[in-house]
Design an enzyme around this catalytic site. Sequence first.
Site, mmCIF file in Angstrom:
data_model
loop_
_atom_site.group_PDB
_atom_site.id
_atom_site.type_symbol
_atom_site.label_atom_id
_atom_site.label_comp_id
_atom_site.label_asym_id
_atom_site.label_seq_id
_atom_site.Cartn_x
_atom_site.Cartn_y
_atom_site.Cartn_z
ATOM 1 N N GLN A 1 0.840 -1.192 0.000
ATOM 2 C CA GLN A 1 0.000 0.000 0.000
ATOM 3 C C GLN A 1 0.881 1.250 0.000
ATOM 4 O O GLN A 1 1.213 1.793 1.046
ATOM 5 C CB GLN A 1 -0.923 0.000 1.220
ATOM 6 C CG GLN A 1 -1.780 1.226 1.289
ATOM 7 C CD GLN A 1 -3.232 0.900 1.477
ATOM 8 O OE1 GLN A 1 -3.586 -0.191 1.872
ATOM 9 N NE2 GLN A 1 -4.075 1.858 1.202
ATOM 10 N N PHE A 2 1.229 1.710 -1.206
ATOM 11 C CA PHE A 2 2.096 2.877 -1.319
ATOM 12 C C PHE A 2 1.435 4.132 -0.759
ATOM 13 O O PHE A 2 2.114 5.080 -0.378
ATOM 14 C CB PHE A 2 2.551 3.099 -2.770
ATOM 15 C CG PHE A 2 1.516 3.718 -3.661
ATOM 16 C CD1 PHE A 2 1.508 5.096 -3.855
ATOM 17 C CD2 PHE A 2 0.563 2.942 -4.299
ATOM 18 C CE1 PHE A 2 0.559 5.681 -4.683
ATOM 19 C CE2 PHE A 2 -0.380 3.520 -5.118
ATOM 20 C CZ PHE A 2 -0.398 4.895 -5.306
ATOM 21 N N THR A 3 0.104 4.143 -0.666
ATOM 22 C CA THR A 3 -0.592 5.344 -0.190
ATOM 23 C C THR A 3 -0.317 5.641 1.283
ATOM 24 O O THR A 3 -0.652 6.728 1.760
ATOM 25 C CB THR A 3 -2.111 5.253 -0.427
ATOM 26 O OG1 THR A 3 -2.628 4.114 0.259
ATOM 27 C CG2 THR A 3 -2.417 5.149 -1.921
#
Length: 154
Positions: free
Chosen positions: A78-80
């Site tokens: 989850q790069f966010t």
Amino acid sequence: MKLVIQRVKHASVTIDGEVVGKIGQGFMVLAGIAQTDTEEIADKMINKMCKLRIFEDENGKTNLSLSDVGGEVMLISQFTLYANTRRGNRPSFIEAGSPDMASPLYDHMIQECGKYVEHVAKGEFGADMKVELLNDGPFTIVMDSDELTKPRNQ
């Protein structure tokens, strides 16, 4: 590296309408990888996470780890988690690891989890995923490698 660890009764991840991973009791983990992360940092984070004693014992105390309860792990990239919202209303993700470095590190993290638990489920790096879970508690912990690597007296 940032990990959002949720103690769950069960969790699943679906891609294009197909369940690609599921677990029973254990941890559903969202993993954010920064451009500066390394395998050494990932190993420390996974070791710490898998040894967390956040499952209840027979006295209702959070004294048991994943291995004590036969728990499983679902790891979702989850790069966010590296969203920068300091300026404007559109988040920037400049601190997130590029796919070229983050994808192999994510795969390494999955392998590392397998050293601690029998079953590790995963999503697909960069895919549009639908994640379902039943948070147990709710019990959620955020781990940040910046905190883990700081000297203890700070």
